[in-house]
Scaffold this active site. Sequence first.
Site, short mmCIF file in Angstrom:
data_model
loop_
_atom_site.label_atom_id
_atom_site.label_comp_id
_atom_site.label_asym_id
_atom_site.label_seq_id
_atom_site.Cartn_x
_atom_site.Cartn_y
_atom_site.Cartn_z
N ARG A 118 -25.34 3.64 -17.96
CA ARG A 118 -25.72 4.64 -19.07
C ARG A 118 -25.06 4.20 -20.46
NH1 ARG A 118 -28.01 9.08 -15.83
NH2 ARG A 118 -29.07 10.81 -17.13
N ARG A 150 -28.53 16.38 -24.11
CA ARG A 150 -28.77 14.91 -23.13
C ARG A 150 -29.54 14.00 -24.10
NH1 ARG A 150 -31.62 17.95 -18.56
NH2 ARG A 150 -31.60 15.83 -17.65
N LYS A 163 -38.22 8.16 -14.74
CA LYS A 163 -37.62 7.17 -14.19
C LYS A 163 -37.51 7.47 -12.77
CE LYS A 163 -33.51 7.52 -16.27
NZ LYS A 163 -33.70 8.65 -17.20
N ARG A 211 -39.49 21.71 -15.97
CA ARG A 211 -39.36 21.13 -14.62
C ARG A 211 -38.59 22.03 -13.67
NH1 ARG A 211 -36.07 15.59 -14.30
NH2 ARG A 211 -34.23 16.65 -14.91
N ARG A 261 -33.03 23.05 -12.81
CA ARG A 261 -31.53 22.22 -12.96
C ARG A 261 -30.70 22.92 -14.07
NH1 ARG A 261 -32.09 15.82 -12.87
NH2 ARG A 261 -30.53 16.20 -14.62
#
Length: 210
Positions: free
Chosen positions: A88, A167, A13, A123, A156
């Site tokens: 969300r 998540r 996104k 990531r 992260r």
Amino acid sequence: MKLIMFGAPGAGKGTQAEKIAAKLNIPTISTGAVIRSEIEKKSEIGLKVQDIIKKGELVSDDIVLNMIEIRLKEDDCKNGFILDGFPRTIPQAEGLEKLGYEIDHVINIDVSDETIIERLSGRLECPKCHAIFHKSTKKPKVDGICDLCGDTLATRADDNPEVIKNRLNVFHEQTEPLKDYYNKKGLVKNIGDLGSVEKVTEEIFKQLGV
Ligand code: AMP
């Protein structure tokens, strides 16, 4: 144009939002980035939500809606905006409507859970300029160093395997019902996993007619 980027964490996104933002000259607003900056600043809100974000749970609707309300009043949002990671939950979508914003399109990027896990666990993010890299699919030129600003890349705090699983669960349980919500309004543009960032961008531009 007022757009919502919709999809699981790691669906792309943010990456696609940046491409659309550059093309349409409108800002991207990422609630996740706003929240992380509040945590960095150790603000009252930041201190309140840091444990929630670490666990991969959702910050309360009131807090997020308040952040969005303030941000959308800024001048640069006058000609439109792209929301990345918001809404969300259904109450957040209803809250956005109550603020008087009519969304033009919801861009739904559909990526399998397997791909999400693979992407998020590799990531790397630059803590300074927030550029995104990946340990195997988008390596920085120099190991561990941001190509853009030279800072040291980091994983992260919520990109560890346990939190990624949570998540994804949170996404399926609390966020995915929004797809139906916006489908009923006829706003959803579905974008499949086309294999490359460029192909996804091309498809989004095509569906938006830009
Ligand atoms: P993101 O960068 O979009 O993956 O968001 C990182 C984290 O910030 C999420 O896992 C949530 O804890 C929190 N967050 C971001 N956006 C929202 C939102 N709209 N509602 C609730 N929590 C959010």
